[in-house]
Enzyme design. Structure first.
Site, PDB file in Angstrom:
ATOM      1  N   ARG A 188       5.128  19.775 105.114  1.00  0.00           N
ATOM      2  CA  ARG A 188       4.958  20.565 103.932  1.00  0.00           C
ATOM      3  C   ARG A 188       4.706  21.912 104.427  1.00  0.00           C
ATOM      4  O   ARG A 188       4.962  23.171 103.669  1.00  0.00           O
ATOM      5  CB  ARG A 188       4.317  20.317 102.775  1.00  0.00           C
ATOM      6  CG  ARG A 188       4.563  21.045 101.541  1.00  0.00           C
ATOM      7  CD  ARG A 188       4.509  20.476 100.163  1.00  0.00           C
ATOM      8  NE  ARG A 188       2.848  19.586 100.473  1.00  0.00           N
ATOM      9  CZ  ARG A 188       1.760  20.303 100.320  1.00  0.00           C
ATOM     10  NH1 ARG A 188       1.755  21.550  99.888  1.00  0.00           N
ATOM     11  NH2 ARG A 188       0.606  19.412 100.303  1.00  0.00           N
ATOM     12  N   TYR A 247      26.722  32.596  94.356  1.00  0.00           N
ATOM     13  CA  TYR A 247      26.904  31.027  94.005  1.00  0.00           C
ATOM     14  C   TYR A 247      26.248  30.758  92.733  1.00  0.00           C
ATOM     15  O   TYR A 247      25.293  31.337  92.021  1.00  0.00           O
ATOM     16  CB  TYR A 247      25.894  30.577  94.967  1.00  0.00           C
ATOM     17  CG  TYR A 247      25.762  28.990  95.033  1.00  0.00           C
ATOM     18  CD1 TYR A 247      26.728  28.118  95.659  1.00  0.00           C
ATOM     19  CD2 TYR A 247      24.481  28.257  94.918  1.00  0.00           C
ATOM     20  CE1 TYR A 247      26.672  27.003  95.606  1.00  0.00           C
ATOM     21  CE2 TYR A 247      24.531  26.846  94.722  1.00  0.00           C
ATOM     22  CZ  TYR A 247      25.533  26.093  95.114  1.00  0.00           C
ATOM     23  OH  TYR A 247      25.580  24.707  95.217  1.00  0.00           O
ATOM     24  N   ASP A 276      22.470  36.985 100.985  1.00  0.00           N
ATOM     25  CA  ASP A 276      22.952  35.277 101.165  1.00  0.00           C
ATOM     26  C   ASP A 276      24.220  35.400 102.106  1.00  0.00           C
ATOM     27  O   ASP A 276      25.129  35.971 101.412  1.00  0.00           O
ATOM     28  CB  ASP A 276      23.256  34.705  99.876  1.00  0.00           C
ATOM     29  CG  ASP A 276      23.420  33.236 100.047  1.00  0.00           C
ATOM     30  OD1 ASP A 276      23.802  33.096 101.207  1.00  0.00           O
ATOM     31  OD2 ASP A 276      23.516  32.341  99.034  1.00  0.00           O
ATOM     32  N   LYS A 322      25.727  24.391 105.161  1.00  0.00           N
ATOM     33  CA  LYS A 322      27.049  24.903 105.223  1.00  0.00           C
ATOM     34  C   LYS A 322      27.300  25.082 106.947  1.00  0.00           C
ATOM     35  O   LYS A 322      27.339  24.161 107.733  1.00  0.00           O
ATOM     36  CB  LYS A 322      27.330  25.928 104.492  1.00  0.00           C
ATOM     37  CG  LYS A 322      26.893  26.033 102.921  1.00  0.00           C
ATOM     38  CD  LYS A 322      27.338  24.994 102.187  1.00  0.00           C
ATOM     39  CE  LYS A 322      26.806  24.518 100.858  1.00  0.00           C
ATOM     40  NZ  LYS A 322      26.444  25.681 100.131  1.00  0.00           N
TER      41      LYS A 322
HETATM   42  C1  LIG Z   1      25.698  26.149  98.893  1.00  0.00           C
HETATM   43  C2  LIG Z   1      25.422  27.372  98.711  1.00  0.00           C
HETATM   44  C3  LIG Z   1      24.179  27.640  98.291  1.00  0.00           C
HETATM   45  C4  LIG Z   1      23.166  26.713  97.952  1.00  0.00           C
HETATM   46  O1  LIG Z   1      22.911  25.872  99.108  1.00  0.00           O
HETATM   47  P1  LIG Z   1      22.201  24.517  98.892  1.00  0.00           P
HETATM   48  O2  LIG Z   1      21.934  23.993 100.096  1.00  0.00           O
HETATM   49  O3  LIG Z   1      23.432  23.628  98.250  1.00  0.00           O
HETATM   50  O4  LIG Z   1      20.921  24.182  98.068  1.00  0.00           O
HETATM   51  C5  LIG Z   1      23.568  29.166  98.205  1.00  0.00           C
HETATM   52  N1  LIG Z   1      24.504  30.103  98.261  1.00  0.00           N
HETATM   53  C6  LIG Z   1      25.691  29.846  98.918  1.00  0.00           C
HETATM   54  C7  LIG Z   1      26.662  30.972  99.171  1.00  0.00           C
HETATM   55  C8  LIG Z   1      26.277  28.622  99.071  1.00  0.00           C
HETATM   56  O5  LIG Z   1      27.448  28.447  99.689  1.00  0.00           O
END
Ligand SMILES: *Cc1c(COP(=O)(O)O)cnc(C)c1O
Length: 387
Positions: free
Chosen positions: A54, A108, A180, A205
């Site tokens: 953690r 998102y 992001d 992703k």
């Molecule tokens: C999927 C996604 C998230 C969230 O990520 P998780 O791993 O599902 O929590 C945030 N920003 C973007 C652009 C995403 O595609």
């Protein structure tokens, strides 16, 4: 992890394979061993060196954090258990009750809810801004504004936001610029090189890239990342060693995967522009895309994400998706398998048809996450489904 291999001067493909890994002594395994333990024997008589998953300092977390920091050319990074966990802790480390956050409207869906529902209930004020409105950010700045948050390329429209003018604004006003960059991956775009202060990814992703592990990462200066780590520790957002190990394995092939995904997406996008069944193709690599010049200047590749608008609307989209044999209908993105999804049934179900259309998502809009299959096979699959 006393010594790490000297990889400072290497380029990204080499860093993806080697950065963060300990120097290899004779008999050392080539692959970082998975150390799936929650407890590690601790030296007597000191508080230093206490390891616990953690705290984000297991041997597997250490390696993957260093690798990701090297790829984004950041001073430091911390891996978390999801992209949402990363965004939440990244912003909690920046904002206090009474502070104001400027966030792009085009983010998102989970992030939008986090900001407008959770953060506002913590006393943090959030204003959503159309990132393509001229001077929109500046107009909505307040004296309590502390940070700007955006996503580029934007999900699912594949618009690209020009970081340069925005970074002048944040630098002159002393705001943190948080990006992001999930849709791009560091192979295609490194926001820190364009004036951002913080980079976030959902490693679920492109970075892991195999649709088999969840995670997130926050990258920036060492002192800021340490603050994010403290939030992660207390809100319980750290990843398990196995998740870190899988992410490290996925990252080894990042450069070849992303290059193939870029190439495949470009070929599919070009092919689709010739088809009368397709009303519009949204891909920043196409010269007709509204942000093509921005993308060509700030990105090294146009990415594996694209969108199609079918001429026949929702019914045509339904028929198309049912007829696909290779490309699977599934949420999420960025992995080696090509996937298709419809925002009206996933990220944008909460909006009316008209509201979606006004955001550039009319019925018939399909998001395509292009994988690493052979482009000709993918095109054949699309051609078959369009008939
Ligand atoms: C999927 C996604 C998230 C969230 O990520 P998780 O791993 O599902 O929590 C945030 N920003 C973007 C652009 C995403 O595609």
């Amino acid at each position: 992890m006393s010594t790490t291999r000297r990889t400072r001067t290497h380029s990204l493909p080499t860093l993806a394979v080697h950065a963060g890994e300990p120097a290899h002594d004779v008999d050392a395994p080539v692959v970082t061993p998975l150390q799936q333990s929650v407890s590690f024997v601790h030296e007597v008589g000191t508080a230093d060196g206490l390891r616990y998953p953690r705290y984000g300092n297991t041997p597997n977390a250490d390696v993957v954090q260093k690798k990701l920091a090297a790829l984004e050319r950041a001073e430091s990074g911390v891996v978390l258990s999801s992209g949402m966990g990363a965004t939440a802790c990244a912003l909690m480390a920046l904002l206090r009750p009474g502070d104001h956050l400027l966030a792009s409207r085009d983010i998102y869906g989970g992030t939008a809810r986090l900001l407008t529902e959770e953060f506002t209930s913590l006393g943090i004020n959030v204003t959503l801004v159309d990132p393509f409105e001229a001077r929109g950010w500046r107009k909505r700045m307040r004296k309590e504004t502390r940070a700007v948050f955006l996503e580029s390329p934007v999900n699912p429209t594949c618009r690209v936001i020009d970081l340069r003018p925005l970074s002048y604004l944040t630098q002159e006003s002393g705001l943190a610029l948080v990006v992001d960059s999930t849709f791009a991956s560091p192979i295609n775009f490194r926001p820190l090189e364009h004036g951002a202060d913080v980079v976030i990814h959902s490693t679920t992703k492109f970075l892991n890239g195999h649709h088999d592990v969840m995670g997130g990462v926050v990258l920036g200066t060492a002192s800021y990342v340490e603050e994010v780590r403290q939030k992660m520790i207390l809100w319980g957002q750290a990843p398990d060693p196995f998740a870190c190990w899988l992410l490290e394995r996925g990252l080894k092939t990042l450069d070849v995967r992303i290059r193939r995904q870029n190439e495949n997406a470009m070929r599919i996008a070009q092919w689709c522009t010739e088809r009368r069944e397709v009303r519009a193709v949204h891909y920043p690599g196409l010269p007709g895309h509204p942000d093509h010049e921005v993308a060509a200047e700030q990105m090294d590749g146009f990415g594996g994400m694209m969108a199609l608008e079918l001429a026949g609307g929702g019914r045509a989209a339904d028929r198309f998706v049912r007829k696909l044999r290779l490309i699977r209908h599934a949420p999420s993105l960025g992995g080696v398998d090509s996937l298709v999804s419809e925002p009206r049934f996933t990220s944008h179900t909460h909006l009316s048809t008209e509201e979606r259309a006004s955001r550039g998502l009319p019925d018939g809009f399909l998001r395509l996450s292009v994988g690493i299959e052979d482009a000709a096979d993918l095109i054949a699959d699309i051609e078959h489904a369009l008939h």
